[in-house]
Structures are given as C-alpha cells and as structure tokens.
Design a protein around this motif. Structure first.
Motif, PDB file in Angstrom:
ATOM      1  N   VAL A 205       0.548  -1.543  -0.346  1.00 31.97           N
ATOM      2  CA  VAL A 205      -0.056   0.280   0.286  1.00 31.97           C
ATOM      3  C   VAL A 205       0.807   1.297   0.097  1.00 31.97           C
ATOM      4  CG1 VAL A 205      -1.719   1.624   1.499  1.00 31.97           C
ATOM      5  CG2 VAL A 205      -2.105  -0.831   1.384  1.00 31.97           C
ATOM      6  N   VAL A 206       0.670   2.402  -0.698  1.00 29.41           N
ATOM      7  CA  VAL A 206       1.597   3.341  -1.160  1.00 29.41           C
ATOM      8  C   VAL A 206       0.568   4.249  -1.294  1.00 29.41           C
ATOM      9  CG1 VAL A 206       3.589   2.440  -2.629  1.00 29.41           C
ATOM     10  CG2 VAL A 206       0.802   3.873  -3.154  1.00 29.41           C
ATOM     11  N   SER A 207       1.028   5.742  -0.564  1.00 30.07           N
ATOM     12  CA  SER A 207       0.523   6.500   0.082  1.00 30.07           C
ATOM     13  C   SER A 207      -0.153   7.573  -1.775  1.00 30.07           C
ATOM     14  CB  SER A 207       0.261   7.606   1.513  1.00 30.07           C
ATOM     15  OG  SER A 207       1.446   8.210   0.350  1.00 30.07           O
ATOM     16  N   GLY A 215       3.873  11.861 -10.260  1.00 39.27           N
ATOM     17  CA  GLY A 215       3.521  12.278 -11.606  1.00 39.27           C
ATOM     18  C   GLY A 215       2.410  11.018 -11.470  1.00 39.27           C
ATOM     19  N   LEU A 216       1.744  10.172 -11.002  1.00 35.86           N
ATOM     20  CA  LEU A 216       1.635   8.648 -11.300  1.00 35.86           C
ATOM     21  C   LEU A 216       0.323   8.539 -11.102  1.00 35.86           C
ATOM     22  CD1 LEU A 216       4.045   6.545  -9.412  1.00 35.86           C
ATOM     23  CD2 LEU A 216       4.376   7.245 -12.459  1.00 35.86           C
ATOM     24  N   ALA A 217      -0.698   8.310 -11.842  1.00 31.12           N
ATOM     25  CA  ALA A 217      -2.016   7.701 -12.459  1.00 31.12           C
ATOM     26  C   ALA A 217      -2.080   6.862 -11.033  1.00 31.12           C
ATOM     27  CB  ALA A 217      -2.593   6.863 -12.889  1.00 31.12           C
ATOM     28  N   PRO A 218      -3.642   6.827 -10.176  1.00 27.95           N
ATOM     29  CA  PRO A 218      -3.867   5.455  -9.702  1.00 27.95           C
ATOM     30  C   PRO A 218      -3.667   5.085  -9.521  1.00 27.95           C
ATOM     31  CG  PRO A 218      -5.512   7.383  -9.280  1.00 27.95           C
ATOM     32  CD  PRO A 218      -4.808   7.299 -10.152  1.00 27.95           C
ATOM     33  N   ARG A 219      -3.919   4.024 -10.612  1.00 34.76           N
ATOM     34  CA  ARG A 219      -3.507   2.201 -11.001  1.00 34.76           C
ATOM     35  C   ARG A 219      -1.592   2.340 -11.417  1.00 34.76           C
ATOM     36  NH1 ARG A 219      -8.225  -0.364 -11.049  1.00 34.76           N
ATOM     37  NH2 ARG A 219      -9.939   0.698 -11.336  1.00 34.76           N
ATOM     38  N   GLN A 220      -1.178   3.073 -11.463  1.00 36.70           N
ATOM     39  CA  GLN A 220       0.290   3.459 -11.801  1.00 36.70           C
ATOM     40  C   GLN A 220       0.970   3.136 -10.437  1.00 36.70           C
ATOM     41  OE1 GLN A 220      -0.052   6.767 -14.111  1.00 36.70           O
ATOM     42  NE2 GLN A 220       1.212   5.660 -16.140  1.00 36.70           N
ATOM     43  N   ARG A 221       0.114   3.812  -9.361  1.00 36.76           N
ATOM     44  CA  ARG A 221       0.938   3.369  -8.623  1.00 36.76           C
ATOM     45  C   ARG A 221       1.663   1.788  -7.924  1.00 36.76           C
ATOM     46  NH1 ARG A 221      -3.320   6.541  -5.110  1.00 36.76           N
ATOM     47  NH2 ARG A 221      -3.507   8.459  -5.999  1.00 36.76           N
ATOM     48  N   PRO A 222       2.801   1.701  -6.986  1.00 37.44           N
ATOM     49  CA  PRO A 222       2.950   0.344  -6.784  1.00 37.44           C
ATOM     50  C   PRO A 222       2.097  -0.485  -6.244  1.00 37.44           C
ATOM     51  CG  PRO A 222       4.870   1.837  -7.015  1.00 37.44           C
ATOM     52  CD  PRO A 222       3.496   3.223  -7.520  1.00 37.44           C
ATOM     53  N   ARG A 223       2.295  -1.482  -6.433  1.00 33.48           N
ATOM     54  CA  ARG A 223       1.428  -2.713  -5.522  1.00 33.48           C
ATOM     55  C   ARG A 223       1.948  -3.289  -4.728  1.00 33.48           C
ATOM     56  NH1 ARG A 223      -4.572  -3.152  -9.381  1.00 33.48           N
ATOM     57  NH2 ARG A 223      -5.081  -0.919  -9.548  1.00 33.48           N
ATOM     58  N   ASP A 224       3.537  -3.620  -5.699  1.00 28.28           N
ATOM     59  CA  ASP A 224       3.861  -5.048  -4.578  1.00 28.28           C
ATOM     60  C   ASP A 224       5.866  -4.308  -4.960  1.00 28.28           C
ATOM     61  OD1 ASP A 224       4.620  -5.180  -7.443  1.00 28.28           O
ATOM     62  OD2 ASP A 224       3.431  -7.024  -7.551  1.00 28.28           O
ATOM     63  N   LEU A 225       6.037  -4.975  -4.258  1.00 32.18           N
ATOM     64  CA  LEU A 225       7.894  -4.399  -3.989  1.00 32.18           C
ATOM     65  C   LEU A 225       8.509  -4.455  -5.088  1.00 32.18           C
ATOM     66  CD1 LEU A 225       9.913  -4.002  -2.485  1.00 32.18           C
ATOM     67  CD2 LEU A 225      10.818  -6.746  -2.213  1.00 32.18           C
ATOM     68  N   GLN A 226       7.882  -5.682  -6.756  1.00 34.58           N
ATOM     69  CA  GLN A 226       8.613  -5.516  -7.516  1.00 34.58           C
ATOM     70  C   GLN A 226       7.849  -3.990  -8.426  1.00 34.58           C
ATOM     71  OE1 GLN A 226      10.853  -7.938  -9.205  1.00 34.58           O
ATOM     72  NE2 GLN A 226      11.199  -5.884 -10.298  1.00 34.58           N
ATOM     73  N   SER A 227       7.317  -4.017  -8.729  1.00 34.86           N
ATOM     74  CA  SER A 227       6.836  -2.108  -9.332  1.00 34.86           C
ATOM     75  C   SER A 227       6.626  -1.249  -8.737  1.00 34.86           C
ATOM     76  CB  SER A 227       4.836  -2.162  -9.674  1.00 34.86           C
ATOM     77  OG  SER A 227       4.152  -2.922  -8.698  1.00 34.86           O
ATOM     78  N   LEU A 228       7.808  -0.816  -7.735  1.00 34.92           N
ATOM     79  CA  LEU A 228       8.736  -0.390  -6.623  1.00 34.92           C
ATOM     80  C   LEU A 228       9.865   0.443  -7.088  1.00 34.92           C
ATOM     81  CD1 LEU A 228       7.948   2.561  -4.685  1.00 34.92           C
ATOM     82  CD2 LEU A 228       9.258   0.504  -2.829  1.00 34.92           C
ATOM     83  N   GLU A 229      10.326  -1.732  -6.740  1.00 34.91           N
ATOM     84  CA  GLU A 229      11.668  -1.277  -8.065  1.00 34.91           C
ATOM     85  C   GLU A 229      11.926  -0.623  -9.112  1.00 34.91           C
ATOM     86  OE1 GLU A 229      13.097  -5.682  -7.051  1.00 34.91           O
ATOM     87  OE2 GLU A 229      12.874  -5.349  -4.893  1.00 34.91           O
ATOM     88  N   ASN A 230      10.767  -1.200  -9.600  1.00 34.74           N
ATOM     89  CA  ASN A 230      10.593  -0.660 -11.502  1.00 34.74           C
ATOM     90  C   ASN A 230      10.991   0.418 -11.595  1.00 34.74           C
ATOM     91  OD1 ASN A 230      10.822  -3.670 -12.392  1.00 34.74           O
ATOM     92  ND2 ASN A 230       8.393  -3.281 -12.004  1.00 34.74           N
TER      93      ASN A 230
END
Length: 326
Positions: A205-207, A215-230
């Motif tokens: 969960v990210v704020s 500048g990310l749209a809501p559905r572009q926000r990270p939902r797991d560690l991998q997407s944050l690392e990317n």
C-alpha cells in the motif's frame, strides 16, 4: 449466526449522542457517554479498547481501504486490551469483504469455518465476528470497523448496534486525520509519501502522495515490491534491494538517496527509508517506509547520493551493514 444488511446503506448513519443511545441499549448509552468528550486523535484507540471489552471479543480493528489494491490497512488494532502493530491484508476471502458490500456481518460463532481461506482467522482461531463498513462524506466506503473473538459472542445485538452506532464518528476521525496530514505536508513544503509492504501477502500500500510526487495515475502506483523497484534507476536498484532484504530481517531502519522514474520518464532524486516490523517470534512480517523528494537539494549539491545505505541503530547511523544474506 447471521449476516445482516444495514438498512438504507451506505448513507444510514445513527447520530452518536447519549440521548439516542439511551433509546437503543443501556450498554451503548454508557459507552457513548464514556467517549463523548474524547478527542478525535484519541478516539479510535479508546473506542476499540472499550468496545472489545463491552462486546466480549479479544480483538478490535479500524481499517482504511485502499480501493486500487483492494487491501485494508488498519489504523488502529487493539488485541487483548493493548495496541498491536497495524497490519495490511487482502479483502478477498474474508468476512471484511462481505462488510465492504455494505452489510453489517455478525457471526456469533463459526466465522473461521465460513471463511476457510482467511489465514488470519485460522491462525488466531477466531470464532466470532462483528463488522460494519465506514462511509465517507462523499458516500463512498472508506474502511471498516470490526471486532473478532476466540469464543462465541453472547450478545450479538449489542455488538451490532455498537459498530453501526459509532461508524459515523469513526469516519469523521479518519477523514479529519487525513486532512490534517495533507495540511501539514503542504505547510512544510515537503513532498513525502509512505509505503507499507506485507511480506506474507506480497501486497503493498502506498500513499496518494507517492503518486503525486512521481506524477503517477492511481492505477500506476506500486502494488508490490517489484513494481516499486521498477521505478528505481537501474544503477541504484541493487542498493535498494539489498537494503530491503537485510533490514526486513533485523528491524533496523535504512535510508538511501536514489533516482526514481516519474510518469514523464524523467528521474528525480528521492530519499527512500524503511524498516522491518517483526512479529512476536522475531520474524519479519511487514516493512514500512517513506519516500521524500530531495531532487532540488541533490542537484544544488546540498545532499549527496549515498554510496551505501545508512543503517540506524539505537538512534545513530552506521554505514554499509547490508551485505549479509542469511
């Protein structure tokens, strides 16, 4: 065992005042009087403590919904009369998912049998459950208030009335707290966001402020560690991965200045910090952290990117303790 819908949900609120409580139930009246002058900042904890004792359940939570990940993050978790670490969990296959369909769910017993895929219910040997949805000023569901116990609930009527009666006040507390946080952030001029990674489910969960920062749209926000690392620059990514792997085990805090890619494909310097949260057995269960935009200070030369993560031990910083892989 019942599964009772709320009449006229989601906008049917019962006003939280002692006069109305007197008409409903003497126990509810007493609770309303006890909490009448409680400040918003203290209300969630005081409510959970008193409600759990009055209903006769060991655990009580107030949770905030992340609509994009369909995950719930507790903002208050009282267990056996004491504050416990907040948790993040998937709604799927839980009684809370039923609650979020605008129903008050009441299980006097047998809730673990009804939801065999709910790992928390199984591990904690939960038998009873009472929960109601929390609705915001815009009419949308924003969270949940629920109590659950290891034995049957004697008076489910009282429990149901309590969660339905106080959910309006709880909604006000949640929205007031988030509004205050946004004002503080705006006043300080800082661009800061928060992340909370559940090591058991893999969900994150990210704020909202993280998305705004990059500048990310809501559905572009990270939902797991991998997407944050990317989102991290390829040259900085390994430092972050190594820091997370080590500090998730130790519970120490790390801090790194890294390049994060925004929606415009441009990179900005961000201070990423995090620490592991250990359970009672000393095992890592969650990792929480923050992201602060320091791009201006790095480019001005005020801050320098870290060659190695800083590890904070007992309030002091130590360099480079990240290479161990047990």
């Amino acid at each position: 065992m019942t599964d009772t819908p709320i009449a006229n949900a989601p906008n049917a609120f019962i006003e939280c005042d002692a006069a109305r409580a007197q008409e409903l139930h003497v126990g509810l009246k007493d609770l309303a009087i006890q909490l009448a002058n409680t400040p918003d900042s203290e209300f969630p904890e005081q409510f959970c403590r008193r409600a759990s004792a009055l209903i006769g359940v060991e655990h009580f939570i107030i949770g905030r919904l992340n609509t994009y990940s369909n995950m719930m993050r507790t903002v208050c978790f009282v267990s056996d009369g004491a504050l416990a670490d907040n948790i993040v969990y998937q709604l799927r296959d839980t009684p809370c998912a039923r609650v979020m369909e605008n129903h008050t769910c009441v299980y006097s017993s047998g809730v673990a049998d009804a939801y065999p895929r709910d790992e928390m219910l199984q591990e904690m040997k939960i038998q009873s459950y009472i929960g109601a949805p929390i609705t915001g000023n815009d009419g949308k569901r924003i969270g949940i208030v629920a109590g659950f116990g290891e034995s049957a609930i004697a008076d489910t009527t009282l429990g149901q009335k309590i969660v339905e009666f106080f959910r309006n006040r709880i909604a006000c507390c949640l929205e007031a707290s988030e509004t205050l946080e946004r004002y503080v952030m705006a006043y300080s001029g800082a661009e800061e966001g928060f992340w909370d990674w559940d090591l058991k489910t893999g969900g994150m969960v990210v704020s909202e402020s993280v998305g705004e920062m990059l500048g990310l749209a809501p559905r572009q926000r990270p939902r797991d560690l991998q997407s944050l690392e990317n989102l991290i620059h390829a040259e900085d990514r390994e430092k972050f991965v190594t820091a997370v792997r080590w500090h998730a085990k130790t519970g120490d805090q790390f801090s790194l200045i890294l390049r994060f890619r925004g929606a415009d494909a441009e990179y900005r310097w961000v201070r990423a910090s995090g620490r592991g949260v250990l359970d009672n057995a000393g095992r890592a269960s969650r990792m929480i952290g923050s992201l602060i935009n320091v791009d201006q200070w790095v480019k001005e030369g005020t801050l320098a990117p870290d060659a190695k993560p800083k590890t904070f031990l007992n309030g002091s910083a130590a360099e480079g303790r990240v290479g161990v892989d047990a």
